[in-house]
Write an enzyme that holds these catalytic residues in place. Structure first.
Site, PDB file in Angstrom:
ATOM      1  N   ARG A 102      47.173 -64.108  -4.831  1.00  0.00           N
ATOM      2  CA  ARG A 102      45.865 -64.528  -4.299  1.00  0.00           C
ATOM      3  C   ARG A 102      46.161 -65.390  -3.073  1.00  0.00           C
ATOM      4  O   ARG A 102      46.838 -66.420  -3.188  1.00  0.00           O
ATOM      5  CB  ARG A 102      45.085 -65.318  -5.337  1.00  0.00           C
ATOM      6  N   HIS A 129      38.619 -58.074  -2.636  1.00  0.00           N
ATOM      7  CA  HIS A 129      38.883 -58.504  -4.016  1.00  0.00           C
ATOM      8  C   HIS A 129      38.828 -57.262  -4.925  1.00  0.00           C
ATOM      9  O   HIS A 129      37.902 -57.094  -5.724  1.00  0.00           O
ATOM     10  CB  HIS A 129      37.830 -59.538  -4.429  1.00  0.00           C
ATOM     11  N   CYS A 259      30.447 -62.304  -9.347  1.00  0.00           N
ATOM     12  CA  CYS A 259      31.885 -62.397  -9.627  1.00  0.00           C
ATOM     13  C   CYS A 259      32.262 -63.741 -10.228  1.00  0.00           C
ATOM     14  O   CYS A 259      33.279 -63.844 -10.899  1.00  0.00           O
ATOM     15  CB  CYS A 259      32.688 -62.133  -8.364  1.00  0.00           C
TER      16      CYS A 259
END
Ligand code: CP
Ligand code: NVA
Length: 300
Positions: A102, A129, A259
């Site tokens: 990430r 993502h 999300c």
């Protein structure tokens, strides 16, 4: 499928194959069955930004698959002190069977794949993502049965989520609409691609974007790394909120996806969030199953 760098790299068939395995792994887990697909395999997890879901679901996912996950924080790795990605990639490839990263720049993820010799998984960049959208697609299929002809509407910033959702929608045959303020549109190249390959609609009116939507999706106004723009963004995004008016424009049986983390009173009202909490937390749970499927496919 060698890596998961961005969703655009996957064919429709590869996406569906991940989702099918994810469904199977979810079913097995619900019945107490844990097949050690990744016995003895090691995943490095590099985090240059915060995380709750991604970190925990990858770590638990590796454990349930019979493997092991190492949490590698930017604060501790030499990469945080300037060691080049190309060296980090070559070193970690000697110890590990895969890396989840990430970070900020998409190029860093692509470079890990270029210089390393093990599968690389993108756990969020400023650009996209993909792990989140695989979980979102899994959730949409659970609730709606199939993808074709559904309308997925995104309200808010044309950010990493909007970019990946657009690709996921087009690849699975859904229509995609987005309402965002001028200057906050999603990636221009992806938008051009979506217009050519699928059904894409952009507006600055949330209710117009949400008209007859089957799925209403939103995300924060200021993403990680944009904390300094918080006030400017609060002004720009005022009104870009999934509220009763937006939900009234969507289909009666529309589901809401987020999300997470969510900011109630900004991109979504507390009422809408709570009315759709089941769908939103199913979506969060599905991160685990979708990523286990990705891990099993890439690291086995
Ligand atoms: N949705 C998501 O990626 O959550 P985290 O930032 O908590 O990992
Ligand atoms: N757009 C958000 C998503 C968090 C999962 C961010 O990048 O911070």
């Amino acid at each position: 499928m060698k890596h998961l760098l961005k969703l655009a790299d996957l064919t429709r068939e590869e996406i569906l194959s991940v989702l099918n395995l994810a469904d199977q792994l979810k079913y097995e887990r619900q019945n107490g069955v844990f097949t050690p697909h990744l016995k003895g395999k090691k995943l490095g997890m590099i985090f240059q930004k915060s995380s709750t879901r991604t970190r925990v679901s990858f770590e638990v996912g590796m454990y349930e698959l019979g493997g092991y996950a190492l949490f590698l924080s930017n604060r501790d790795l030499q990469i945080g002190r300037g060691e080049p990605v190309e060296d980090t990639a070559r070193v970690l490839s000697r110890y590990l069977d895969g890396i989840m990263i990430r970070t900020f720049e998409q190029k860093e993820v692509e470079d890990l794949a270029k210089y390393g010799s093990i599968p690389i998984i993108n756990g969020l960049t400023d650009y996209c993502h993909p792990c989140q959208v695989l979980a979102d697609l899994m959730t949409i299929r659970e609730y709606k049965g199939a993808f074709k002809g559904l309308k997925l509407c995104f309200i808010g910033d044309g950010n990493n989520m909007a970019n990946s959702l657009m690709v996921g929608a087009v690849k699975t045959g859904m229509k995609f609409s987005i309402a965002c303020p001028a200057g906050y549109e999603p990636d221009a190249a992806l938008t051009a691609w979506a217009k050519k390959e699928g059904e894409f609609f952009m507006t600055d009116d949330p209710a117009e974007a949400a008209k007859d939507a089957d799925i209403v999706y939103t995300d924060v106004w200021a993403s990680m790394g944009q904390e300094g723009e918080k006030e400017k963004r609060e002004r720009a995004f005022k009104g870009f909120c999934v509220d009763g008016k937006v939900m009234a424009a969507a289909k009666k049986d529309a589901i809401v996806q987020h999300c997470l983390p969510a900011h109630r009173g900004e991109e979504i009202t507390a009422d809408v969030f709570e009315a759709h909490a089941k769908e939103i937390f199913d979506e969060a749970e599905n991160r685990l199953h979708a990523q286990k499927a990705v891990l099993a496919k890439l690291l086995k």
